[in-house]
Design an enzyme around this catalytic site. Structure first.
Site, PDB file in Angstrom:
ATOM      1  CG  HIS A  84      -1.957  -1.030   1.226  1.00 33.80           C
ATOM      2  ND1 HIS A  84      -3.033  -0.983   2.082  1.00 33.80           N
ATOM      3  CD2 HIS A  84      -2.138  -2.144   0.464  1.00 33.80           C
ATOM      4  CE1 HIS A  84      -3.821  -2.009   1.855  1.00 33.80           C
ATOM      5  NE2 HIS A  84      -3.291  -2.742   0.876  1.00 33.80           N
ATOM      6  CD  GLU A  86      -1.935   4.121   3.389  1.00 29.86           C
ATOM      7  OE1 GLU A  86      -3.104   4.358   3.741  1.00 29.86           O
ATOM      8  OE2 GLU A  86      -1.663   3.330   2.469  1.00 29.86           O
ATOM      9  CB  CYS A 114      -6.534  -0.400   5.160  1.00 27.41           C
ATOM     10  SG  CYS A 114      -4.847  -1.018   5.138  1.00 27.41           S
ATOM     11  CB  CYS A 117      -1.997   1.462   6.310  1.00 30.93           C
ATOM     12  SG  CYS A 117      -1.595   0.710   4.714  1.00 30.93           S
TER      13      CYS A 117
END
Length: 181
Positions: A84, A86, A114, A117
């Site tokens: 992701h 992040e 999410c 993360c």
């Protein structure tokens, strides 16, 4: 020069220290302007993800007024569900600083993190998280009822700001998924 003007800056002999001092004052007086500027940087990353046919989420990490790390979703490219924006940005920041903690840094991300993360952000001890659009389906608020009741998956010292350039961030996601249908 009028008497008294610029007196405060005369205390700083070093131009670099003077520059840092002025940046801190500007970021204190105009945080929304800075938040929008850095969210625009995260949107550039999200647009790059979009062009690569990845879910268009982008992130930048800022410290002392400088972008020290960037990331965008690369789950398809890397065949890695944890890639992701992040996580990519966090890893880059850790490597850049040679540290696993970021208490003085701010993460700007185009969509609410999410739960995975949020956990990584918790362990990084990041000082601040700023996101654009909410993600009711996959955001950190989704999860077990206990997590929702607790309501705060971030480090206790982490500050959270949401809704910066919300419409622009949400539109990019909507365009991406509309094109997929």
């Amino acid at each position: 020069m009028e008497p008294g003007r610029g007196t405060l800056l005369k205390f700083f002999k070093n131009d670099q220290i003077k520059h840092i001092f002025l940046k801190k004052i500007v970021s204190y007086l105009y945080p929304a302007m800075n938040d929008e500027y850095y969210m625009q940087q995260a949107l550039k990353e999200a647009r790059q993800a979009y062009e690569e046919d990845e879910v268009p989420i982008g992130a930048v990490i800022v410290m002392n007024g400088r972008v020290i790390a960037r990331g965008h979703n690369q789950t398809e490219r890397l065949t890695d569900c944890t890639a992701h924006a992040e996580i990519i940005a966090l890893t880059s920041a850790f490597n850049h600083l040679g540290s696993k903690y970021l208490p003085e840094a701010t993460l700007y991300v185009t969509v609410e993190p999410c739960l995975m993360c949020a956990g990584a952000l918790y362990w990084s001890k990041i000082g601040r998280v700023v996101f654009g659009a909410e993600d009711d389906k996959n955001g950190y608020r989704r999860g077990t009822p206990e997590a929702i009741v607790a309501g705060w998956p971030f480090h206790p010292k982490t500050q959270l700001t949401g809704g910066i350039l919300r419409d622009e961030c949400a539109a990019l996601m909507q365009d991406f998924f509309r094109a997929k249908r």
